[in-house]
Motif scaffolding. Structure first.
Motif, mmCIF file in Angstrom:
data_model
loop_
_atom_site.group_PDB
_atom_site.id
_atom_site.type_symbol
_atom_site.label_atom_id
_atom_site.label_comp_id
_atom_site.label_asym_id
_atom_site.label_seq_id
_atom_site.Cartn_x
_atom_site.Cartn_y
_atom_site.Cartn_z
ATOM 1 N N GLN A 145 -24.801 -81.826 -20.405
ATOM 2 C CA GLN A 145 -25.240 -80.575 -20.895
ATOM 3 C C GLN A 145 -25.081 -80.643 -22.481
ATOM 4 O O GLN A 145 -25.993 -79.851 -23.031
ATOM 5 C CB GLN A 145 -24.202 -79.538 -20.465
ATOM 6 N N LEU A 146 -24.255 -81.554 -23.047
ATOM 7 C CA LEU A 146 -24.362 -81.431 -24.516
ATOM 8 C C LEU A 146 -25.169 -82.573 -24.917
ATOM 9 O O LEU A 146 -25.431 -82.423 -26.464
ATOM 10 C CB LEU A 146 -22.984 -81.854 -24.833
ATOM 11 N N LEU A 147 -25.834 -83.480 -24.098
ATOM 12 C CA LEU A 147 -26.780 -84.556 -24.669
ATOM 13 C C LEU A 147 -28.133 -84.069 -24.191
ATOM 14 O O LEU A 147 -28.403 -84.092 -23.238
ATOM 15 C CB LEU A 147 -26.341 -85.863 -24.545
ATOM 16 N N PRO A 148 -29.281 -83.935 -25.337
ATOM 17 C CA PRO A 148 -30.610 -83.729 -24.856
ATOM 18 C C PRO A 148 -31.032 -84.936 -24.202
ATOM 19 O O PRO A 148 -30.817 -85.859 -24.323
ATOM 20 C CB PRO A 148 -31.350 -83.246 -26.146
ATOM 21 N N ASP A 149 -32.120 -84.494 -23.273
ATOM 22 C CA ASP A 149 -32.681 -85.575 -22.491
ATOM 23 C C ASP A 149 -31.752 -86.543 -21.813
ATOM 24 O O ASP A 149 -32.137 -87.664 -21.741
ATOM 25 C CB ASP A 149 -33.870 -86.358 -23.187
ATOM 26 N N SER A 150 -30.641 -85.905 -21.106
ATOM 27 C CA SER A 150 -29.716 -86.762 -20.643
ATOM 28 C C SER A 150 -29.500 -86.481 -18.935
ATOM 29 O O SER A 150 -30.172 -85.398 -18.705
ATOM 30 C CB SER A 150 -28.332 -86.947 -21.191
ATOM 31 N N GLY A 151 -29.317 -87.325 -18.266
ATOM 32 C CA GLY A 151 -28.895 -87.357 -16.785
ATOM 33 C C GLY A 151 -27.625 -87.923 -16.350
ATOM 34 O O GLY A 151 -27.296 -88.866 -17.067
ATOM 35 N N VAL A 152 -27.032 -87.516 -15.092
ATOM 36 C CA VAL A 152 -25.785 -88.155 -14.708
ATOM 37 C C VAL A 152 -26.541 -88.983 -13.686
ATOM 38 O O VAL A 152 -27.130 -88.657 -12.683
ATOM 39 C CB VAL A 152 -24.976 -87.120 -14.139
ATOM 40 N N PHE A 153 -26.048 -90.371 -13.618
ATOM 41 C CA PHE A 153 -26.435 -91.226 -12.445
ATOM 42 C C PHE A 153 -24.963 -91.729 -11.809
ATOM 43 O O PHE A 153 -24.102 -92.421 -12.373
ATOM 44 C CB PHE A 153 -27.107 -92.584 -13.217
ATOM 45 N N ASP A 154 -24.782 -91.363 -10.665
ATOM 46 C CA ASP A 154 -23.651 -91.665 -9.945
ATOM 47 C C ASP A 154 -23.694 -92.975 -9.341
ATOM 48 O O ASP A 154 -24.378 -93.064 -8.212
ATOM 49 C CB ASP A 154 -23.306 -90.446 -8.846
ATOM 50 N N ALA A 155 -23.297 -94.003 -9.851
ATOM 51 C CA ALA A 155 -23.432 -95.375 -9.437
ATOM 52 C C ALA A 155 -22.696 -95.452 -8.062
ATOM 53 O O ALA A 155 -23.019 -96.649 -7.335
ATOM 54 C CB ALA A 155 -22.802 -96.504 -10.250
ATOM 55 N N GLU A 156 -21.855 -94.620 -7.698
ATOM 56 C CA GLU A 156 -21.146 -94.757 -6.313
ATOM 57 C C GLU A 156 -22.197 -94.613 -5.097
ATOM 58 O O GLU A 156 -21.870 -95.254 -4.125
ATOM 59 C CB GLU A 156 -20.066 -93.558 -6.008
ATOM 60 N N LYS A 157 -23.258 -93.966 -5.305
ATOM 61 C CA LYS A 157 -24.415 -93.756 -4.461
ATOM 62 C C LYS A 157 -24.843 -95.113 -4.223
ATOM 63 O O LYS A 157 -25.433 -95.315 -2.987
ATOM 64 C CB LYS A 157 -25.415 -92.657 -5.165
ATOM 65 N N VAL A 158 -24.859 -96.041 -5.058
ATOM 66 C CA VAL A 158 -25.407 -97.378 -4.779
ATOM 67 C C VAL A 158 -24.539 -97.991 -3.683
ATOM 68 O O VAL A 158 -25.258 -98.686 -2.764
ATOM 69 C CB VAL A 158 -25.693 -98.167 -6.099
ATOM 70 N N GLY A 159 -23.045 -97.788 -4.188
ATOM 71 C CA GLY A 159 -22.215 -98.166 -3.091
ATOM 72 C C GLY A 159 -22.550 -97.836 -1.494
ATOM 73 O O GLY A 159 -22.159 -98.486 -0.499
ATOM 74 N N THR A 216 -24.956 -96.304 -0.300
ATOM 75 C CA THR A 216 -26.271 -97.225 0.404
ATOM 76 C C THR A 216 -25.917 -98.459 0.998
ATOM 77 O O THR A 216 -26.109 -98.740 2.201
ATOM 78 C CB THR A 216 -27.426 -97.338 -0.680
ATOM 79 N N LEU A 217 -25.265 -99.196 0.182
ATOM 80 C CA LEU A 217 -24.737 -100.635 0.767
ATOM 81 C C LEU A 217 -23.778 -100.256 2.150
ATOM 82 O O LEU A 217 -24.072 -101.132 3.006
ATOM 83 C CB LEU A 217 -24.142 -101.387 -0.134
ATOM 84 N N MET A 218 -23.080 -99.302 2.065
ATOM 85 C CA MET A 218 -22.153 -99.004 3.179
ATOM 86 C C MET A 218 -23.028 -98.550 4.641
ATOM 87 O O MET A 218 -22.319 -98.756 5.291
ATOM 88 C CB MET A 218 -21.338 -98.070 2.755
ATOM 89 N N ASP A 219 -24.063 -98.038 4.256
ATOM 90 C CA ASP A 219 -24.995 -97.515 5.154
ATOM 91 C C ASP A 219 -25.931 -98.820 6.098
ATOM 92 O O ASP A 219 -26.285 -98.655 6.997
ATOM 93 C CB ASP A 219 -25.889 -96.555 4.992
ATOM 94 N N ILE A 220 -25.824 -99.998 5.460
ATOM 95 C CA ILE A 220 -26.432 -101.086 6.117
ATOM 96 C C ILE A 220 -25.737 -101.420 7.212
ATOM 97 O O ILE A 220 -24.758 -101.591 7.582
ATOM 98 C CB ILE A 220 -26.377 -102.263 4.974
ATOM 99 N N THR A 221 -26.686 -101.757 8.314
ATOM 100 C CA THR A 221 -26.140 -101.937 9.667
ATOM 101 C C THR A 221 -26.948 -103.409 10.096
ATOM 102 O O THR A 221 -28.034 -103.401 9.820
ATOM 103 C CB THR A 221 -26.397 -100.992 10.698
ATOM 104 N N PRO A 222 -26.159 -104.296 10.575
ATOM 105 C CA PRO A 222 -25.014 -104.076 10.851
ATOM 106 C C PRO A 222 -24.133 -104.117 9.380
ATOM 107 O O PRO A 222 -24.861 -104.759 8.584
ATOM 108 C CB PRO A 222 -24.412 -105.300 11.592
#
Length: 186
Positions: free
Chosen positions: A22-36, A38-44
């Motif tokens: 909110q304090l930095l213009p033109d910024s966003g939050v990237f939750d790198a945990e979501k990458v993990g 995604t990897l946890m959802d791979i089957t098998p």
């Protein structure tokens, strides 16, 4: 630019990252945990591990995702993610440097007693064990490499808003200094 907020569970990364954004213009939050996740959802499933960061694809996928998002949106990405293994941090920071993405690495720190209290009061009782197991690895990383690799913000007696203000001011100062340096032709 990437503003990486490191530190263990209970340090205030998630809350602080939203405030920094909110304090930095033109910024966003990237939750790198979501990458993990995604990897946890791979089957098998991928080989068993107690932490998705141990899977070799996680680190380059975080770098590539951040790079692609920044190429698309520009601005700043705030990344609230605990990385306590020095080799993993080196892989990520080297990967980002390869793409000439500047990184401001901050560690949100609090003493062990404060962290334990925050974990026990801020999360459901069933998740305490997982989160508490990272207190000692965090303390070891802080002693051996982490605090020398980042700007440490001691949140023991700070609100998330105060921590976010410190981080945003440091980032804005760097951007102002760089812009002035460029204007002067240096």
């Amino acid at each position: 630019m990437i503003v990486w907020l490191n530190g263990t569970h209970g340090a205030g990364k998630t809350t602080t990252s939203a405030l920094v954004q909110q304090l930095l213009p033109d910024s966003g939050v990237f939750d790198a945990e979501k990458v993990g996740e995604t990897l946890m959802d791979i089957t098998p499933g991928l080989p068993a591990t107690d932490n998705f960061q141990h899977w070799p694809p996680w680190r380059p996928l975080v770098v590539e995702t951040a790079r692609r998002v920044l190429d698309y949106t520009g601005g700043t990405l705030v990344v609230p993610m605990t990385v306590l293994v020095e080799q993993y941090w080196r892989e990520i920071s080297t990967g980002l440097a390869h793409y000439a993405i500047p990184v401001r690495h901050f560690v949100l720190h609090a003493d062990q007693e404060t962290l334990r209290g925050r974990i026990e009061s801020d999360s459901p009782a069933g998740t305490w064990g997982f989160r508490l197991t990272y207190l000692e690895p965090y303390a070891e990383a802080a002693r051996t490499w982490l605090h020398s690799e980042a700007e440490v913000i001691d949140t023991t007696h700070l609100t998330p808003t105060q921590a976010a203000l410190q981080i945003a001011e440091a980032v804005r100062s760097e951007v102002t200094d760089t812009s002035e340096h460029i204007r002067q032709g240096n």
